[in-house]
Design an enzyme around this catalytic site. Structure first.
Site, PDB file in Angstrom:
ATOM      1  N   TYR A 429      14.086  -0.531 106.242  1.00 12.58           N
ATOM      2  CA  TYR A 429      14.655  -0.304 107.806  1.00 12.58           C
ATOM      3  C   TYR A 429      16.693  -1.369 107.132  1.00 12.58           C
ATOM      4  CZ  TYR A 429      11.567  -3.388 110.164  1.00 12.58           C
ATOM      5  OH  TYR A 429      11.108  -4.146 111.136  1.00 12.58           O
ATOM      6  N   GLU A 430      17.140  -0.926 108.447  1.00 19.54           N
ATOM      7  CA  GLU A 430      18.340  -2.318 108.413  1.00 19.54           C
ATOM      8  C   GLU A 430      19.276  -1.999 106.754  1.00 19.54           C
ATOM      9  OE1 GLU A 430      18.435  -2.461 111.575  1.00 19.54           O
ATOM     10  OE2 GLU A 430      20.095  -3.257 110.263  1.00 19.54           O
TER      11      GLU A 430
END
Ligand SMILES: Cc1cc2nc3c(=O)[nH]c(=O)nc-3n(C[C@H](O)[C@H](O)[C@H](O)COP(=O)(O)OP(=O)(O)OC[C@H]3O[C@@H](n4cnc5c(N)ncnc54)[C@H](O)[C@@H]3O)c2cc1C
Length: 571
Positions: A429-430
């Site tokens: 994620y990110e």
């Protein structure tokens, strides 16, 4: 094994490796004195050890669940969250005019590392709230700031970040959620978002969603995206959570780890939203939040790595197996050379990753304090390295920690497996770590290598300073920096496909060289003898040499990869 906060190591890095003292010499951060810093880190460390770390297993064994539209959180999480909010830990670096402490983000990041090590799935909630505070501070109107910032900063309300849709993951520009003007300055937001962390929770008085959506007739791709603030409950005339907005949690994902963090599918059905920033400039506003979150996620990896290492060390000191070569030793497996290799490697990686992340944070703060563009450029270059290397370190250290614990590491009850399951997503994620590496090899070299050359000059300066005291270590860090310079020059001559084929090892090469510099600085500060110097030798002797292989891979190019047909991958 309970969590032990690495307060001393963080203080050492701030003082001797990343130049944190520059901050207290600026007007803006004059209050960030060594005493204040020590006090904040010690207090946060206590909260992590005593209050949050006991919640770690609860989140894993009692996952968040959706019950009649209400997200029921894991036992103890409400109290843990309240302790974080009441201690002011969400707001260390938030603006003082809205109730924050106005201290450097570097301190906020250091505290976040400890929160992550103690209980990652709960820490994600204040981390996202902090990202929302940053985005609103930089891009929202004064009215929206006055209404929302004090409540987010106090932790009464939390923030989320809504980018992802089923067809729009890494390719955010593919998103389809729409925003129709209501004619009164607000917008009707319609669409579905997936994987939204802390999309809701039963202890949250209100949830402030920051949502990317398209205005009617918006240009295609990322140029046509705007950012909207969509509260779960629309504040009434007193600013209290009022009528329910048209947004709801449809379901929660069943995940490999991070069970205590509700990961929600969100439905926006003509929900009322307020625009943040200018029309079609949502990516710029969201980038404020994303850059912050990228460093924050790198820090998550480091926090989990530290916790997993502490766990493994306790086991290695206790477990007796076979005859060890150490006379008068305890007889425990810590005395075996291979176990020491694993522990030393983990420790050396955590130190390097922590130093790189905190150095990035200091640059962000120096930019805020001085307005000098050079600091912003330095922070931008270091951010993908801090994110990808921090999270890779989290995963590698968690898996080595499991190895140190043998069969016990594989048994769920010991908690070693949870670290690995929880931290795995941080590389996804990110912005996946592949996307981070492409950012480094692509966008971050758009300046013709200026930012890279400046960082390499810093590395060589440290090597020069270390040369009289530690000539052998200094020489090898210097040589590695020169190899990295050559590979960076090579990258600059290539098209993007060739660069991207080697981007991940290129980023790893950077992490190895910057890690070598950090260890060298630590050994120097110690006077060239002692445990930090021994650890620097571990890094330079065993881990830095990997830069050569990484840089060879980085220059391998894309041709062989595309010479294989799609079918060739299978057999
Ligand atoms: C637990 C969890 C929590 C999350 N929380 C949030 C949240 O709070 N808010 C939010 O908006 N999202 C959230 N996400 C979504 C997350 O950010 C995405 O999963 C991530 O961005 C990757 O997108 P994707 O899953 O669609 O993978 P894809 O984009 O399909 O990527 C799959 C693979 O292809 C690679 N790839 C994709 N595009 C390219 C390219 N152009 N060049 C080279 N390689 C490429 C990727 O690196 C990856 O290896 C969360 C996800 C999880 C699992």
């Amino acid at each position: 094994m309970p969590y032990r906060a690495p307060v001393d190591d963080i203080r050492f890095i701030l003082t001797h490796v990343v130049g944190f003292d520059q901050l207290s010499q600026t007007d803006r951060f004059a209050e960030a004195t060594p005493d204040t810093t020590a006090q904040i880190l010690t207090e946060a460390g206590k909260l992590c050890e005593e209050v949050l770390s006991p919640l770690q297993r609860s989140g894993d064994t009692h996952p968040a669940r959706l019950e009649n539209g209400v997200v029921r959180t894991s036992p103890g999480f409400a109290e843990g969250y309240r302790a974080i909010a009441e201690g002011g830990w969400t707001a260390i670096s938030a603006p003082p005019d809205h109730g924050g402490m106005g201290l450097p983000q570097t301190l906020g990041m250091a505290v976040n590392e400890m929160l992550s090590g103690a209980c990652l799935s709960l820490q994600l909630c204040p981390l996202l709230t902090f990202g929302a505070i940053e985005a609103l501070t930089h891009h929202a109107s004064a009215d929206l700031q006055a209404l929302y910032l004090p409540r987010l900063i106090s932790g009464e309300w939390s923030g989320t970040m809504n980018l992802t849709e089923p067809q729009a993951g890494s390719d955010v520009g593919a998103l389809r959620t729409t925003a129709q003007p209501n004619g009164d300055g607000t917008y009707a937001i319609k669409g579905q978002k997936i994987y939204i962390s802390w999309g809701d929770g039963d202890f949250l008085d209100n949830v402030v969603h920051l949502v990317l959506a398209r205005l009617p007739d918006a240009p295609a791709g990322t140029k046509g995206i705007s950012l909207f603030l969509v509260p779960r409950n629309i504040p009434d005339e007193n600013g209290a959570p009022g009528a329910r907005n048209g947004v709801r949690v449809v379901s929660l994902e069943h995940k490999m780890g991070l069970h205590g963090s509700p990961t929600a599918v969100m439905e926006y059905d003509d929900a009322t939203g307020w625009m943040i920033g200018a029309p079609n400039k949502g990516m710029a506003a969201m980038f404020t939040m994303m850059n912050n979150a990228r460093l924050g996620v790198g820090i998550q990896g480091i926090g989990v790595a530290q916790a997993a290492l502490t766990h493994a060390l306790a086991h290695a000191r206790d477990r007796v197996q076979g005859k060890t070569p150490v006379q008068d030793g305890s007889g425990a497996i810590i005395d075996h050379a291979d176990v020491r290799r694993m522990l030393a490697t983990m420790r050396a990686e955590v130190f390097a990753a922590r130093a790189i992340a905190l150095s990035c944070a200091v640059s962000i703060d120096m930019q805020a304090a001085t307005g000098a563009a050079d600091w912003a450029v330095r922070a931008a270059f270091l951010t993908p390295i801090a994110k990808a290397y921090g999270t890779d370190t989290g995963i590698e250290v968690a898996q080595t920690a499991m190895q140190v614990q043998g069969g016990m590491g594989y048994i769920e009850e010991t908690g070693a497996a949870q670290f690995l399951r929880d931290v795995r997503v941080t590389a996804i994620y990110e912005g996946t770590n592949g996307i981070q590496a492409m950012d480094l090899a692509g966008r971050k070299l758009m300046d013709g290598g200026e930012a890279a050359w400046r960082l390499l000059a810093e590395v060589e300066q440290t090597a020069e300073q270390a040369r009289p005291l530690l000539p052998d270590l200094a020489e090898r860090v210097w040589d590695a920096a020169e190899s990295l310079r050559e590979t960076t020059e090579w990258m600059l001559t290539q098209d993007m496909t060739q660069r991207f084929a080697g981007a991940v090892p290129f980023l790893r090469g950077w992490a190895r060289v910057l890690g070598g510099q950090a260890h060298l600085a630590a050994a120097l500060a110690e006077g060239g003898t002692g445990p930090r110097t021994a650890l620097a030798r571990v890094f330079v002797d065993r881990l830095l040499p990997e830069h050569a292989a990484a840089l060879t891979q980085a220059r391998a190019g894309a041709d062989a990869l595309y010479a294989l047909s799609d079918d060739d991958f299978a057999a």
